[in-house]
Write an enzyme that holds these catalytic residues in place. Structure first.
Site, mmCIF file in Angstrom:
data_model
loop_
_atom_site.group_PDB
_atom_site.id
_atom_site.type_symbol
_atom_site.label_atom_id
_atom_site.label_comp_id
_atom_site.label_asym_id
_atom_site.label_seq_id
_atom_site.Cartn_x
_atom_site.Cartn_y
_atom_site.Cartn_z
ATOM 1 N N ASP A 61 0.830 -1.209 0.000
ATOM 2 C CA ASP A 61 0.000 0.000 0.000
ATOM 3 C C ASP A 61 0.866 1.261 0.000
ATOM 4 O O ASP A 61 1.989 1.252 0.486
ATOM 5 C CB ASP A 61 -0.919 -0.026 1.233
ATOM 6 C CG ASP A 61 -2.101 0.909 1.088
ATOM 7 O OD1 ASP A 61 -2.350 1.408 -0.030
ATOM 8 O OD2 ASP A 61 -2.783 1.151 2.111
ATOM 9 N N ARG A 101 0.148 7.719 -2.566
ATOM 10 C CA ARG A 101 0.711 8.771 -1.702
ATOM 11 C C ARG A 101 2.171 9.018 -2.024
ATOM 12 O O ARG A 101 2.656 10.143 -1.943
ATOM 13 C CB ARG A 101 0.532 8.393 -0.229
ATOM 14 C CG ARG A 101 -0.856 8.751 0.292
ATOM 15 C CD ARG A 101 -1.189 8.028 1.562
ATOM 16 N NE ARG A 101 -1.487 6.618 1.296
ATOM 17 C CZ ARG A 101 -1.564 5.696 2.227
ATOM 18 N NH1 ARG A 101 -1.304 6.003 3.484
ATOM 19 N NH2 ARG A 101 -1.877 4.460 1.903
ATOM 20 N N ARG A 127 -0.582 9.294 -9.963
ATOM 21 C CA ARG A 127 -0.620 8.056 -9.162
ATOM 22 C C ARG A 127 0.032 6.877 -9.881
ATOM 23 O O ARG A 127 0.683 6.040 -9.265
ATOM 24 C CB ARG A 127 -2.076 7.700 -8.817
ATOM 25 C CG ARG A 127 -2.739 8.650 -7.849
ATOM 26 C CD ARG A 127 -4.199 8.252 -7.629
ATOM 27 N NE ARG A 127 -4.298 6.911 -7.076
ATOM 28 C CZ ARG A 127 -4.213 6.622 -5.771
ATOM 29 N NH1 ARG A 127 -4.050 7.586 -4.890
ATOM 30 N NH2 ARG A 127 -4.298 5.381 -5.358
ATOM 31 N N HIS A 130 2.549 3.465 -8.968
ATOM 32 C CA HIS A 130 2.338 2.044 -9.273
ATOM 33 C C HIS A 130 3.526 1.492 -10.054
ATOM 34 O O HIS A 130 3.963 0.369 -9.823
ATOM 35 C CB HIS A 130 1.047 1.848 -10.074
ATOM 36 C CG HIS A 130 -0.189 2.257 -9.326
ATOM 37 N ND1 HIS A 130 -0.417 1.873 -8.014
ATOM 38 C CD2 HIS A 130 -1.259 3.018 -9.679
ATOM 39 C CE1 HIS A 130 -1.584 2.385 -7.608
ATOM 40 N NE2 HIS A 130 -2.107 3.081 -8.593
ATOM 41 N N SER A 190 -7.484 -5.260 -5.206
ATOM 42 C CA SER A 190 -8.597 -5.841 -4.450
ATOM 43 C C SER A 190 -9.888 -5.806 -5.260
ATOM 44 O O SER A 190 -10.012 -5.044 -6.234
ATOM 45 C CB SER A 190 -8.796 -5.070 -3.138
ATOM 46 O OG SER A 190 -9.377 -3.803 -3.389
ATOM 47 N N ALA A 191 -10.859 -6.597 -4.835
ATOM 48 C CA ALA A 191 -12.175 -6.596 -5.487
ATOM 49 C C ALA A 191 -12.763 -5.182 -5.413
ATOM 50 O O ALA A 191 -13.464 -4.743 -6.335
ATOM 51 C CB ALA A 191 -13.084 -7.600 -4.793
ATOM 52 N N ASN A 215 -11.016 -2.405 -5.445
ATOM 53 C CA ASN A 215 -10.241 -1.454 -6.257
ATOM 54 C C ASN A 215 -10.856 -1.217 -7.641
ATOM 55 O O ASN A 215 -10.515 -0.243 -8.310
ATOM 56 C CB ASN A 215 -8.776 -1.921 -6.431
ATOM 57 C CG ASN A 215 -7.936 -1.796 -5.175
ATOM 58 O OD1 ASN A 215 -7.004 -2.559 -4.957
ATOM 59 N ND2 ASN A 215 -8.244 -0.820 -4.331
ATOM 60 N N ILE A 270 -6.834 -4.636 7.615
ATOM 61 C CA ILE A 270 -6.646 -5.839 6.814
ATOM 62 C C ILE A 270 -7.241 -5.663 5.407
ATOM 63 O O ILE A 270 -6.861 -6.368 4.475
ATOM 64 C CB ILE A 270 -7.313 -7.051 7.532
ATOM 65 C CG1 ILE A 270 -6.708 -7.265 8.933
ATOM 66 C CG2 ILE A 270 -7.212 -8.337 6.740
ATOM 67 C CD1 ILE A 270 -5.250 -7.628 8.952
ATOM 68 N N GLU A 328 1.431 -13.229 12.461
ATOM 69 C CA GLU A 328 2.002 -12.076 13.148
ATOM 70 C C GLU A 328 1.839 -10.879 12.213
ATOM 71 O O GLU A 328 2.114 -10.988 11.012
ATOM 72 C CB GLU A 328 3.499 -12.312 13.441
ATOM 73 C CG GLU A 328 3.756 -13.449 14.415
ATOM 74 C CD GLU A 328 3.176 -13.185 15.809
ATOM 75 O OE1 GLU A 328 3.152 -12.006 16.229
ATOM 76 O OE2 GLU A 328 2.740 -14.154 16.456
HETATM 77 C C1 IPE Z 1 -5.520 -2.736 -0.211
HETATM 78 O O1 IPE Z 1 -5.141 -1.402 -0.398
HETATM 79 C C2 IPE Z 1 -5.455 -3.466 -1.507
HETATM 80 C C3 IPE Z 1 -4.124 -3.586 -2.102
HETATM 81 C C4 IPE Z 1 -2.999 -3.265 -1.547
HETATM 82 C C5 IPE Z 1 -4.117 -4.148 -3.409
HETATM 83 P P1 IPE Z 1 -6.236 -0.242 -0.530
HETATM 84 O O2 IPE Z 1 -5.483 1.040 -0.655
HETATM 85 O O3 IPE Z 1 -7.200 -0.559 -1.592
HETATM 86 O O4 IPE Z 1 -6.979 -0.358 0.886
HETATM 87 P P2 IPE Z 1 -7.862 0.707 1.690
HETATM 88 O O5 IPE Z 1 -8.906 1.199 0.753
HETATM 89 O O6 IPE Z 1 -6.939 1.821 2.107
HETATM 90 O O7 IPE Z 1 -8.386 -0.044 2.867
HETATM 91 C C1 IPE Z 2 -1.516 0.247 -3.375
HETATM 92 O O1 IPE Z 2 -1.311 1.617 -3.399
HETATM 93 C C2 IPE Z 2 -1.754 -0.339 -4.754
HETATM 94 C C3 IPE Z 2 -3.163 -0.682 -5.021
HETATM 95 C C4 IPE Z 2 -4.136 -0.699 -4.161
HETATM 96 C C5 IPE Z 2 -3.492 -1.076 -6.381
HETATM 97 P P1 IPE Z 2 -2.528 2.639 -3.428
HETATM 98 O O2 IPE Z 2 -2.891 2.910 -4.839
HETATM 99 O O3 IPE Z 2 -3.633 2.170 -2.563
HETATM 100 O O4 IPE Z 2 -1.842 3.935 -2.785
HETATM 101 P P2 IPE Z 2 -2.502 4.933 -1.740
HETATM 102 O O5 IPE Z 2 -3.033 4.128 -0.599
HETATM 103 O O6 IPE Z 2 -3.579 5.673 -2.468
HETATM 104 O O7 IPE Z 2 -1.369 5.830 -1.320
HETATM 105 MG MG MG Z 3 -4.072 2.388 -0.606
#
Ligand code: IPE
Ligand code: IPE
Ligand code: MG
Length: 251
Positions: A21, A25, A34, A38, A66-67, A69, A196, A208
């Site tokens: 994650d 940011r 963004r 990635h 994630s589902a 996303n 989670i 853990e």
């Molecule tokens: C969780 O991250 C999913 C992945 C890392 C692929 P998100 O950025 O989607 O989770 P939330 O929305 O902050 O909980």
């Molecule tokens: C994790 O980074 C990657 C995916 C969920 C695909 P994010 O895209 O969630 O990055 P933040 O949380 O917005 O910084």
């Molecule tokens: Mg995120």
């Protein structure tokens, strides 16, 4: 063997799961789009996969999409899918060199066909490898996985091939997408979020948990070692007392 190396060899987590994650940011703090976060995140994936395999980790599971996303802006979703396909196509030769077996969990039918085919190819080509199993969680949601398992169990009971009293934890696990994988020993989440987010709810029962403020694009081999050595300093009790664990007996 140096002390540090022998310690690593002694109590290495067998299965590490990571919620990658903070890509967005990372990019935002540099005034970048963004997708640049990635892209940089993919480089981290490459390093962490290689390092985990070199260390002798047997299973590495990465939460990549994630589902939930799918509800992100269409342009971001499209860029992520393109990036994913490129990553898979490029990484297969390296997986072969490192003897890595590639695996995917999640809802395959939600993915664009070209991505799904690239994943199928990578799986097939690496299927005989005997080193680390790398699992990507894509279009993955744990509640959906549990529902899907429950539906199939209910169907098997209805058709008479399964009796309710025969359903054990082990058998239940075999209905999940993660069938064949041991439960994670260590869960790492980057970017400072302490949740989670619908990842491996059943499988993480006794993992853990390790949280770091570092955003995923800045995570590196050194940060991985920090997480592993933190794991090594913990006592996993599984409900027993500390004395029982130290004497090696459950009585
Ligand atoms: C969780 O991250 C999913 C992945 C890392 C692929 P998100 O950025 O989607 O989770 P939330 O929305 O902050 O909980
Ligand atoms: C994790 O980074 C990657 C995916 C969920 C695909 P994010 O895209 O969630 O990055 P933040 O949380 O917005 O910084
Ligand atoms: Mg995120």
């Amino acid at each position: 063997m140096s002390n540090a190396v022998s310690r690593v060899a002694l109590k290495l987590p067998r299965h590490i799961a990571i919620i990658m994650d903070g890509n967005g940011r990372w990019a935002k703090s540099r005034l970048l789009p963004r997708i640049m976060g990635h892209r940089k995140g993919v480089e981290t994936v490459r390093d962490i996969v290689e390092e985990s395999s070199n260390l002798g980790i047997r299973f590495l599971t990465l939460f990549a999409f994630s589902a939930e996303n799918w509800s992100r802006p269409k342009t971001e979703v499209r860029s992520l899918m393109t990036l994913l396909k490129k990553y898979i196509r490029m990484e297969v030769p390296r997986m072969m060199r490192n003897n890595i077996r590639f695996n995917v969990i999640g809802s395959r039918s939600d993915l664009p066909d070209d991505v799904a085919f690239a994943l199928d190819d990578a799986r097939r080509i690496t299927s005989e490898n005997s080193g680390m199993t790398l699992t990507l969680a894509l279009s993955y949601g744990s509640r959906q996985e549990l529902l899907d398992a429950s539906r199939r169990i209910a169907a098997d009971i209805a058709e008479g091939s399964l009796k309710p009293e025969d359903l054990t934890e082990e058998l239940f696990s075999s209905y999940l997408y993660t069938t064949g994988l041991p439960d994670p020993d260590l869960l790492i989440r980057t970017s400072g979020e302490m949740r989670i987010s619908n990842f491996l709810l059943w499988q993480l029962a006794y993992a853990e948990l390790y949280f770091t403020d570092i955003n995923w694009p800045d995570f590196n081999r050194n940060e991985l070692m920090k997480a592993i050595s933190d794991f090594q300093s913990r006592e996993r009790r599984f409900g027993l007392t500390s004395d029982q664990i130290r004497s090696g007996s459950a009585n």
